[in-house]
Design a protein around this motif. Structure first.
Motif, PDB file in Angstrom:
ATOM      1  N   THR A  76     -20.306  18.840  31.979  1.00 33.08           N
ATOM      2  CA  THR A  76     -20.162  20.521  32.175  1.00 33.08           C
ATOM      3  C   THR A  76     -20.842  21.627  33.090  1.00 33.08           C
ATOM      4  N   LEU A  77     -20.588  22.069  33.232  1.00 31.63           N
ATOM      5  CA  LEU A  77     -21.625  22.899  33.640  1.00 31.63           C
ATOM      6  C   LEU A  77     -21.783  24.154  32.605  1.00 31.63           C
ATOM      7  N   LYS A  78     -22.386  25.057  32.230  1.00 30.91           N
ATOM      8  CA  LYS A  78     -21.944  26.467  32.188  1.00 30.91           C
ATOM      9  C   LYS A  78     -22.540  27.564  31.961  1.00 30.91           C
ATOM     10  N   ILE A  79     -21.985  28.499  32.044  1.00 32.07           N
ATOM     11  CA  ILE A  79     -22.804  29.339  32.656  1.00 32.07           C
ATOM     12  C   ILE A  79     -21.980  30.707  32.332  1.00 32.07           C
ATOM     13  N   GLN A  80     -22.693  31.318  30.864  1.00 33.72           N
ATOM     14  CA  GLN A  80     -23.048  32.581  29.886  1.00 33.72           C
ATOM     15  C   GLN A  80     -23.155  33.777  30.888  1.00 33.72           C
ATOM     16  N   ARG A  81     -22.774  35.126  30.722  1.00 34.51           N
ATOM     17  CA  ARG A  81     -22.323  36.260  30.838  1.00 34.51           C
ATOM     18  C   ARG A  81     -22.673  36.139  32.683  1.00 34.51           C
ATOM     19  N   THR A  82     -21.834  35.325  32.984  1.00 31.04           N
ATOM     20  CA  THR A  82     -21.662  35.394  35.100  1.00 31.04           C
ATOM     21  C   THR A  82     -21.642  36.855  35.137  1.00 31.04           C
ATOM     22  N   GLU A  83     -22.172  36.462  36.470  1.00 35.83           N
ATOM     23  CA  GLU A  83     -22.676  37.749  37.072  1.00 35.83           C
ATOM     24  C   GLU A  83     -22.215  37.777  38.912  1.00 35.83           C
ATOM     25  N   ARG A  84     -21.715  38.647  39.188  1.00 37.85           N
ATOM     26  CA  ARG A  84     -21.407  39.055  41.034  1.00 37.85           C
ATOM     27  C   ARG A  84     -22.097  37.611  41.765  1.00 37.85           C
ATOM     28  N   GLY A  85     -23.404  37.694  41.333  1.00 29.53           N
ATOM     29  CA  GLY A  85     -24.633  36.648  41.569  1.00 29.53           C
ATOM     30  C   GLY A  85     -24.311  35.136  42.313  1.00 29.53           C
ATOM     31  N   ASP A  86     -23.294  34.672  41.095  1.00 32.01           N
ATOM     32  CA  ASP A  86     -22.933  33.659  40.717  1.00 32.01           C
ATOM     33  C   ASP A  86     -22.281  33.070  41.743  1.00 32.01           C
ATOM     34  N   SER A  87     -21.273  33.838  42.055  1.00 26.01           N
ATOM     35  CA  SER A  87     -20.323  33.332  42.997  1.00 26.01           C
ATOM     36  C   SER A  87     -21.059  32.299  43.925  1.00 26.01           C
ATOM     37  N   ALA A  88     -20.363  31.424  44.017  1.00 25.36           N
ATOM     38  CA  ALA A  88     -20.428  30.293  44.164  1.00 25.36           C
ATOM     39  C   ALA A  88     -19.780  29.125  44.948  1.00 25.36           C
ATOM     40  N   VAL A  89     -19.933  28.076  45.476  1.00 28.91           N
ATOM     41  CA  VAL A  89     -18.700  26.747  45.291  1.00 28.91           C
ATOM     42  C   VAL A  89     -20.678  26.245  45.093  1.00 28.91           C
ATOM     43  N   TYR A  90     -19.878  25.840  43.865  1.00 26.52           N
ATOM     44  CA  TYR A  90     -20.228  24.222  42.679  1.00 26.52           C
ATOM     45  C   TYR A  90     -20.493  22.902  43.081  1.00 26.52           C
ATOM     46  N   LEU A  91     -21.299  23.211  43.750  1.00 24.50           N
ATOM     47  CA  LEU A  91     -20.669  21.311  44.258  1.00 24.50           C
ATOM     48  C   LEU A  91     -21.527  19.607  43.197  1.00 24.50           C
ATOM     49  N   CYS A  92     -21.057  19.071  42.084  1.00 21.06           N
ATOM     50  CA  CYS A  92     -21.348  17.908  42.096  1.00 21.06           C
ATOM     51  C   CYS A  92     -21.708  16.569  42.558  1.00 21.06           C
ATOM     52  N   ALA A  93     -22.958  15.317  42.679  1.00 20.84           N
ATOM     53  CA  ALA A  93     -22.556  14.812  43.550  1.00 20.84           C
ATOM     54  C   ALA A  93     -23.322  13.392  42.144  1.00 20.84           C
ATOM     55  N   SER A  94     -22.710  11.992  42.543  1.00 19.00           N
ATOM     56  CA  SER A  94     -23.636  11.310  41.853  1.00 19.00           C
ATOM     57  C   SER A  94     -24.056  10.523  42.994  1.00 19.00           C
ATOM     58  N   HIS A  95     -24.937   9.070  42.113  1.00 19.09           N
ATOM     59  CA  HIS A  95     -25.441   8.171  43.136  1.00 19.09           C
ATOM     60  C   HIS A  95     -25.589   6.593  42.343  1.00 19.09           C
ATOM     61  N   ALA A  96     -25.713   6.261  42.849  1.00 23.38           N
ATOM     62  CA  ALA A  96     -25.574   4.532  42.256  1.00 23.38           C
ATOM     63  C   ALA A  96     -26.808   3.701  42.628  1.00 23.38           C
ATOM     64  N   GLY A 105     -18.521  15.703  45.922  1.00 25.20           N
ATOM     65  CA  GLY A 105     -17.004  16.514  44.854  1.00 25.20           C
ATOM     66  C   GLY A 105     -16.485  17.142  45.893  1.00 25.20           C
ATOM     67  N   GLN A 106     -14.860  18.286  45.230  1.00 28.52           N
ATOM     68  CA  GLN A 106     -14.897  18.609  46.374  1.00 28.52           C
ATOM     69  C   GLN A 106     -15.639  20.103  46.080  1.00 28.52           C
ATOM     70  N   GLY A 107     -16.175  20.189  45.384  1.00 24.32           N
ATOM     71  CA  GLY A 107     -16.711  21.601  45.031  1.00 24.32           C
ATOM     72  C   GLY A 107     -15.531  22.133  43.959  1.00 24.32           C
ATOM     73  N   THR A 108     -16.316  23.456  43.186  1.00 25.55           N
ATOM     74  CA  THR A 108     -15.540  24.047  42.624  1.00 25.55           C
ATOM     75  C   THR A 108     -16.331  25.729  42.962  1.00 25.55           C
ATOM     76  N   ARG A 109     -15.416  26.431  43.443  1.00 25.46           N
ATOM     77  CA  ARG A 109     -15.489  27.876  44.464  1.00 25.46           C
ATOM     78  C   ARG A 109     -15.484  28.835  42.914  1.00 25.46           C
ATOM     79  N   LEU A 110     -16.732  29.160  42.439  1.00 29.26           N
ATOM     80  CA  LEU A 110     -16.725  30.245  40.994  1.00 29.26           C
ATOM     81  C   LEU A 110     -16.593  31.804  42.403  1.00 29.26           C
ATOM     82  N   THR A 111     -15.698  32.810  41.958  1.00 31.16           N
ATOM     83  CA  THR A 111     -15.622  34.326  42.410  1.00 31.16           C
ATOM     84  C   THR A 111     -15.964  34.932  40.947  1.00 31.16           C
ATOM     85  N   VAL A 112     -16.840  35.449  40.623  1.00 34.88           N
ATOM     86  CA  VAL A 112     -17.126  36.740  39.382  1.00 34.88           C
ATOM     87  C   VAL A 112     -17.126  38.811  40.283  1.00 34.88           C
ATOM     88  N   VAL A 113     -15.900  38.454  39.653  1.00 34.49           N
ATOM     89  CA  VAL A 113     -15.023  40.437  40.075  1.00 34.49           C
ATOM     90  C   VAL A 113     -15.626  40.870  39.156  1.00 34.49           C
TER      91      VAL A 113
END
Lengths: 113, 112
Positions: A76-96, A105-113
């Motif tokens: 779990t990626l946790k972001i406190q006190r989000t700011e507009r500049g945090d808006s982005a796609v957050y990608l997770c990857a795993s590796h063997a 992964g497909q990513g989470t598109r985070l939009t801070v308004v």
């Protein structure tokens, strides 16, 4: 599962709120990464887990960002006190490990308004 | 700090013609990856290049690596519309943890 799964796929939050983004890696992959991709840019490294421990968190931009992987699988990626500049796609990857490639992964598109 | 530069950042291709896109990186690395990204989608792994002179081919795409020149090329043969995407080059940063540094991507549009 067959691939890296991320939830939610989209998240809209108000400035100042707290958000959690979840990543479920490929079964058996001990290495897990979080990257952030801003519009028109390539992904940028945030943090790397080997098992349960954050082995390299040098990419986290500031102390509002934190990630956990308590049982060595889901993270779990946790972001406190989000700011507009945090808006982005957050990608997770795993590796063997070894010389294999990382699977994203497909990513989470985070939009801070 | 390892920097990865890709060029051209945008390329319009005509169907049926051949093109090459480039990836330069600033410090020594022993692994280079090419990924494809479609709009709104995640990254799909195309190639892993592990040694100097490595060449890999899949369909109309061929990737090569010159570690001495710190250069990788992705060659597209007889471009087709389905190859329209953004192609990212990523280089292992050498921390022993497969941490990658990405370029800004080559956005490719193939037109009839």
């Amino acid at each position: 599962g067959a691939g890296v799964s991320q939830t939610p796929s989209n998240k809209v939050t108000e400035k100042g709120k707290y958000v959690e983004l979840r990543c479920d890696p490929i079964s058996g992959h001990t290495a897990l990464y979080w990257y952030r991709q801003s519009l028109g840019q390539g992904p940028e490294f945030l943090i790397y887990f080997q098992g349960t421990g954050a082995a390299d968190d040098s990419g986290l931009p500031n102390d509002r960002f934190f990630a956990v992987r308590p049982e060595g699988s889901v993270s779990t990626l946790k972001i406190q006190r989000t700011e507009r500049g945090d808006s982005a796609v957050y990608l997770c990857a795993s590796h063997a490990g070894g010389s294999s490639e990382a699977f994203f992964g497909q990513g989470t598109r985070l939009t801070v308004v | 700090e390892l920097k990865v530069e890709q060029n051209p950042l945008f390329l319009s291709m005509q169907e049926g013609k051949n093109y090459t896109i480039y990836c330069n990186y600033s410090t020594t690395s022993d692994r280079l990856y090419w990924y494809r990204q479609d709009p709104g989608k995640s990254l799909e792994s195309l190639f892993v290049l592990l040694s100097n002179g490595a060449v890999k081919q899949e369909g109309r795409l061929m990737a090569s690596l010159d570690t001495k020149a710190r250069l990788s090329t992705l060659h597209i043969t007889a471009a087709v519309h389905d190859l329209s995407a953004t192609y990212f080059c990523a280089v292992d940063m050498g921390y022993g943890n497969n941490r990658l540094a990405f370029g800004k991507g080559n956005q490719v549009v193939v037109i009839p």
